[in-house]
Design an enzyme around this catalytic site. Structure first.
Site, PDB file in Angstrom:
ATOM      1  N   ASP A 304       0.819  -1.222   0.000  1.00  0.00           N
ATOM      2  CA  ASP A 304       0.000   0.000   0.000  1.00  0.00           C
ATOM      3  C   ASP A 304       0.851   1.271   0.000  1.00  0.00           C
ATOM      4  O   ASP A 304       0.308   2.378  -0.055  1.00  0.00           O
ATOM      5  CB  ASP A 304      -0.922   0.011   1.228  1.00  0.00           C
ATOM      6  N   ARG A 381      -5.161   6.835  -1.112  1.00  0.00           N
ATOM      7  CA  ARG A 381      -3.687   6.890  -1.074  1.00  0.00           C
ATOM      8  C   ARG A 381      -3.127   7.751  -2.214  1.00  0.00           C
ATOM      9  O   ARG A 381      -2.035   8.301  -2.090  1.00  0.00           O
ATOM     10  CB  ARG A 381      -3.084   5.483  -1.066  1.00  0.00           C
TER      11      ARG A 381
HETATM   12  C1  S3P Z   1      -5.146  -5.836   3.275  1.00  0.00           C
HETATM   13  C2  S3P Z   1      -4.431  -6.530   2.325  1.00  0.00           C
HETATM   14  C3  S3P Z   1      -3.875  -5.902   1.116  1.00  0.00           C
HETATM   15  C4  S3P Z   1      -3.827  -4.389   1.227  1.00  0.00           C
HETATM   16  C5  S3P Z   1      -5.100  -3.832   1.779  1.00  0.00           C
HETATM   17  C6  S3P Z   1      -5.388  -4.386   3.159  1.00  0.00           C
HETATM   18  C7  S3P Z   1      -5.660  -6.556   4.447  1.00  0.00           C
HETATM   19  O1  S3P Z   1      -4.695  -6.240   0.015  1.00  0.00           O
HETATM   20  O2  S3P Z   1      -3.569  -3.817  -0.032  1.00  0.00           O
HETATM   21  O3  S3P Z   1      -5.026  -2.422   1.868  1.00  0.00           O
HETATM   22  O4  S3P Z   1      -6.086  -5.905   5.432  1.00  0.00           O
HETATM   23  O5  S3P Z   1      -5.656  -7.803   4.423  1.00  0.00           O
HETATM   24  P1  S3P Z   1      -4.455  -7.583  -0.871  1.00  0.00           P
HETATM   25  O6  S3P Z   1      -4.798  -8.731  -0.030  1.00  0.00           O
HETATM   26  O7  S3P Z   1      -5.373  -7.419  -2.040  1.00  0.00           O
HETATM   27  O8  S3P Z   1      -3.006  -7.519  -1.244  1.00  0.00           O
END
Ligand code: S3P
Length: 436
Positions: A304, A381
Site C-alpha cells: 500500500d 492513497r
Molecule cells: C489488506 C491486504 C492488502 C492491502 C489492503 C489491506 C488486508 O490487500 O492492499 O489495503 O487488510 O488484508 P491484498 O490482499 O489485495 O493484497
C-alpha cells in the site's frame, strides 16, 4: 498515528464472533472500518463506540451470524468485502454485497474461487465484481488452498470461512503477506498453526468449529498512514519530526527498509509491543535521497506504500526502478497509471511499465506543479501521496477530490496542515515543557 486499518477490521470481525465483550481501543474510525462495523451489526453483533477510538463488541459466536435484512454496503473497502465474504461463506445465510464505483470494479474472483470450493454459491456481476450475492454453505467443506496471488485478503477470507467449517482449513502462502489475521485468530483462542512447507511456503492450518473468547485489544498505529509523514519529512528541507505509535510488523515494514536504502534517516525509538504487534516511535529527518532498484520481493510488505514511495523517488537523485507490481493495478484505483499520470502532471519524470514505474528523480529541486487538477480516482492513497508532493511543489498541487481520505485517515488533512505550519511541533514542545 491513527489505528491500523487492517487490524481494526479484524478486531471487529473476530469480536463479533466471540461470545462476550471484546474491548477495543485505538480503533481506526475511518469509513472502511465503519462499513465493517455496520455489516457485523447487520449480522447480529452489537458494535458500539463508547469513546474516542474506544469500542465494545458483543459477539454472536462462530456459526451464529444472522441473515442481514438489507444489502451490506462496503463503500470503498476491499478488505471489508473480501473478509466478510469469507465469514458469510460458511454460515447458513445469504448476503448481498454492494460498494462504490471503485470497489465495484475490483476483482472478487480471487475469493469466489476458494470459497466456492468450500461450498458457497455466488451470483456476481460480469467479471466477478460487485454487486454480488453470496449464499453460504452449511456445513462448509474444509479445503487446502495455495494462494495464486500474494493477497492477505484472500488468505484471510479462506481462514475466516474455516472458522465455521468442520475439520482443518489450510492456506499455503508461497509469498508471505501481512499476518494480522493469524496473530489475532490465535489471540482469540483459535487453534492455528503456521509451518514451513517443503518449498519454503508458509502453511497455515486452522481447526474449524472454533470457539473464540473475547479479548481486550489495543490497535497499534497504522504504518501505511505513517508512510505519508515519513516521506514528507524526508523530502521537505529542514524537517525533523517524531511520529508516535507506528506498527512495525515485518510483513508491513518494507517502505522503511527501502527508504533507508535510498539514504533516508529514519530512527526507531522505544520499540515495544502493542496488541501483539511490534510498535515504535519514529524520528524522521530530511535526507538527500538516491534512486535505487527496489527489490520486487519486498512488494508484499509495502504493497500500500508504493504511491508514497513514488513521490519520494520523484524527489531523489537518480533513477528508481520498481517492478513486480501488477497488483497495484487492482487496488482502489490502478495505482501505477494513477500515480504515473499524477506525478507527470506535477512535473516529475515518470515512465509507466506493465508491472512498475521508472522514475528519474529531480534530485533536490522542487517539483514545478501547476499543470492542472489531479484526479484522485476514489483512491485515498493517491490523494494523500499527492498532497505530500504538494509540499515540495513550486506552484502547488490541486486535487479534484480529497473526500476518499476519510476511508482510512480522517485526521490526515488537519495533521498535514498543522505540521506544515509547524503547529504540531510547537504543541509537542509545549507538552514536553509542561511535562518537565
Ligand atoms: C489488506 C491486504 C492488502 C492491502 C489492503 C489491506 C488486508 O490487500 O492492499 O489495503 O487488510 O488484508 P491484498 O490482499 O489485495 O493484497
Amino acid at each position: 498515528m491513527p489505528g491500523d486499518k487492517s487490524i481494526s477490521h479484524r478486531a471487529i470481525m473476530l469480536g463479533a464472533l466471540a461470545v462476550g465483550e471484546t474491548r477495543i481501543s485505538g480503533l481506526l474510525e475511518g469509513e472502511d472500518v465503519l462499513a465493517t462495523a455496520a455489516a457485523m451489526r447487520a449480522m447480529g453483533a452489537s458494535v458500539e463506540r463508547v469513546g474516542d477510538g474506544e469500542w465494545r463488541v458483543h459477539g454472536v459466536g462462530v456459526g451464529s451470524l444472522l441473515q442481514p435484512q438489507t444489502a451490506l454496503d462496503m463503500g470503498n473497502s476491499g478488505t471489508s468485502t473480501r473478509l466478510l465474504m469469507g465469514l458469510v461463506a460458511s454460515h447458513p445465510i445469504t448476503a448481498s454485497f454492494i460498494g462504490d464505483a471503485s470497489l465495484s470494479g475490483r476483482p472478487m474472483g480471487r475469493v469466489i474461487e476458494p470459497l466456492s470450493k468450500m461450498g458457497a454459491e455466488f451470483t456476481a456481476s460480469p467479471g466477478g465484481t460487485l454487486p454480488l450475492m453470496l449464499r453460504g454453505a452449511s456445513p462448509a467443506v474444509p479445503i487446502t488452498y495455495r494462494l495464486p496471488v500474494a493477497s492477505a485478503q484472500v488468505k484471510s477470507a479462506v481462514l475466516l470461512a474455516g472458522l465455521n467449517t468442520p475439520g482443518t482449513t489450510t492456506v499455503i502462502e508461497p509469498v508471505p503477506t501481512r499476518d494480522h489475521s493469524e496473530r489475532m485468530l490465535a489471540g482469540f483462542g483459535a487453534q492455528l498453526s503456521v509451518e514451513q512447507g517443503v518449498d519454503g511456503a508458509r502453511v497455515i492450518s486452522l481447526s474449524g468449529e472454533a470457539e473464540l473468547s473475547p479479548q481486550d485489544i489495543t490497535v497499534p498505529g497504522d504504518p501505511s498512514s505513517a508512510a505519508f509523514f515519513i516521506v514528507a519529512a524526508l523530502i521537505v528541507p529542514g524537517s525533523e519530526i517524531a511520529i508516535e505509535n507506528v506498527g512495525l510488523n515485518p510483513t508491513r515494514a518494507g517502505l522503511i527498509e527501502v527508504l533507508r536504502q535510498m539514504g533516508g534517516s529514519i530512527e526507531e525509538v522505544d520499540r515495544r509491543e502493542v496488541g501483539g504487534e511490534p510498535v515504535a516511535d519514529l524520528v524522521v529527518r530530511h535526507s538527500p535521497l538516491k534512486g535505487i532498484e527496489v527489490d520486487p520481493a519486498l512488494a508484499p510488505s509495502m504493497i500500500d506504500e508504493f504511491p508514497a514511495l513514488f513521490v519520494a523517488a520523484s524527489l531523489a537523485e537518480g533513477r528508481t526502478v520498481t517492478s513486480g507490481l501488477e497488483e497495484l493495478r487492482v487496488k482502489e484505483s490502478d495505482r501505477l497509471a494513477a500515480m504515473a499520470s499524477a506525478l507527470t502532471m506535477a512535473g516529475a519524470r515518470v515512465t509507466e511499465h506493465a508491472d512498475g514505474l521508472t522514475i528519474e528523480g529531480i534530485g533536490g529541486e522542487t517539483l514545478p506543479g501547476g499543470f492542472g487538477t489531479i484526479a484522485t480516482q476514489l483512491d485515498h492513497r493517491i490523494a494523500m501521496s499527492m498532497a505530500v508532493a504538494g509540499l515540495v511543489s513550486r506552484e502547488g498541487i490541486e486535487l479534484d477530490d480529497t473526500r476518499p481520505i476519510v476511508t482510512s485517515f480522517p485526521a490526515f488533512e488537519a495533521m498535514l496542515d498543522g505540521l506544515a505550519q509547524g503547529e504540531l511541533a510547537q504543541d509537542g514542545l509545549a507538552q514536553d515543557e509542561r511535562a518537565q
